[in-house]
Design a protein around this motif. Structure first.
Motif, mmCIF file in Angstrom:
data_model
loop_
_atom_site.group_PDB
_atom_site.id
_atom_site.type_symbol
_atom_site.label_atom_id
_atom_site.label_comp_id
_atom_site.label_asym_id
_atom_site.label_seq_id
_atom_site.Cartn_x
_atom_site.Cartn_y
_atom_site.Cartn_z
ATOM 1 N N SER A 1 -4.638 2.258 5.416
ATOM 2 C CA SER A 1 -3.803 2.280 4.224
ATOM 3 C C SER A 1 -4.554 1.677 3.046
ATOM 4 N N ASN B 1 9.228 5.531 2.747
ATOM 5 C CA ASN B 1 8.816 4.120 2.876
ATOM 6 C C ASN B 1 7.313 3.979 3.075
ATOM 7 N N TYR B 2 6.572 5.070 2.863
ATOM 8 C CA TYR B 2 5.101 5.143 2.944
ATOM 9 C C TYR B 2 4.566 5.228 4.370
ATOM 10 N N SER C 1 3.765 6.914 8.018
ATOM 11 C CA SER C 1 3.201 8.249 8.215
ATOM 12 C C SER C 1 3.139 8.608 9.683
ATOM 13 N N TYR D 1 -4.064 1.058 -1.627
ATOM 14 C CA TYR D 1 -3.236 1.230 -2.808
ATOM 15 C C TYR D 1 -3.909 2.283 -3.679
ATOM 16 N N TYR E 1 -0.187 10.759 0.078
ATOM 17 C CA TYR E 1 0.212 9.940 -1.074
ATOM 18 C C TYR E 1 1.450 10.588 -1.665
ATOM 19 N N GLU E 2 2.435 9.797 -1.982
ATOM 20 C CA GLU E 2 3.708 10.295 -2.536
ATOM 21 C C GLU E 2 4.268 11.428 -1.676
ATOM 22 N N GLU E 3 4.205 11.228 -0.374
ATOM 23 C CA GLU E 3 4.785 12.137 0.623
ATOM 24 C C GLU E 3 4.116 13.510 0.667
ATOM 25 N N HIS F 1 0.837 -1.206 0.000
ATOM 26 C CA HIS F 1 0.000 0.000 0.000
ATOM 27 C C HIS F 1 0.862 1.242 0.000
ATOM 28 N N ASP F 2 0.393 2.282 -0.714
ATOM 29 C CA ASP F 2 1.184 3.499 -0.833
ATOM 30 C C ASP F 2 0.470 4.744 -0.308
ATOM 31 N N THR F 3 -0.755 4.589 0.129
ATOM 32 C CA THR F 3 -1.564 5.730 0.573
ATOM 33 C C THR F 3 -1.973 5.519 2.025
ATOM 34 N N GLN G 1 4.369 12.007 5.459
ATOM 35 C CA GLN G 1 4.570 10.658 4.946
ATOM 36 C C GLN G 1 6.023 10.532 4.515
#
Lengths: 110, 113
Positions: free
Chosen positions: B93, B71-72, B74, B95, B50-52, B29-31, B68
């Motif tokens: 979290s 490494n995702y 937070s 994706y 998302y994306e820092e 997961h990235d979000t 964030q």
């Protein structure tokens, strides 16, 4: 008006009965809808998601979506005492934000 | 496959203090989204990363901020704590935009005295 409204409950059904949980939403930008189960003192757990009009079945659970009426429902067949929990309805916009209702507490009596 | 990890599980703080809560998302997961849940209510959206970057924000004051990392994972920071900030703070979290729903952590129970 809250963005996501759920029937306030609490809802009590006998074991083996069908439990019906309802939800309406106001944001027509909502694209996908979710039902989460939350046991007392625990965090929400995803049980169903739906994004097309109609019914979606998964075991004893059926989610129904009617975008024209802005209505989502969850049916639980053959309810079990272990289904006793608070059920949260959520709508997701394309931007990815999920908005939750306040939940309906279901009690299944043996 | 590790799920969402939050720390600490419980926290007691005094009015006016600052607090930092941490979250590691589920693998893949990235979000990361943060929610506040008061007793008897549904989770209220604080913000999403998302994306820092903060991608969306709910109706919470600037006292609530986040971050964030690459490494995702937070963090949620709350400054100048008020008694009304006492709640369960949930990290979720997903994706991408969470089309298939969120995975929640077990939460951090914050009590402000």
């Amino acid at each position: 008006q809250k963005e996501v409204e759920q029937n306030s409950g609490p809802l009590s059904v006998p074991e083996g009965a069908i439990a019906s949980l309802n939800c309406t939403y106001s944001d027509r930008g909502s694209q996908s809808f979710f039902w989460y189960r939350q046991y007392s003192g625990k965090s929400p757990e995803l049980i169903m998601f739906i994004y097309s009009n109609g019914d979606k079945e998964d075991g004893r659970f059926t989610a129904q979506l009617n975008k024209a009426s802005q209505y989502v429902s969850l049916l639980i067949r053959d309810s079990q005492p272990s289904d006793s929990a608070t059920y949260l309805c959520a709508g997701n916009t394309n931007a990815g934000k999920s908005t939750f209702g306040d939940g309906t507490t279901l009690t299944v009596k043996p | 496959d590790a799920g969402v990890t939050q720390s600490p599980t419980h926290l007691i703080k005094t009015r006016g203090q600052q607090v930092t809560l941490r979250c590691s998302p589920k693998s893949g997961h990235d979000t990361v989204s943060w929610y506040q849940q008061a007793l008897g209510q549904g989770p209220q959206f604080i913000f999403q990363y998302y994306e820092e970057e903060e991608r969306q924000r709910g109706n919470f004051p600037d006292r609530f901020s986040g971050h964030q990392f690459p490494n995702y994972s937070s963090e949620l920071n709350v400054n100048a704590l008020l008694l009304g900030d006492s709640a369960l703070y949930l990290c979720a979290s997903s994706y991408g935009r969470g089309k298939d729903g969120y995975t929640f952590g077990s939460g951090t129970r914050l009590t402000v005295v």
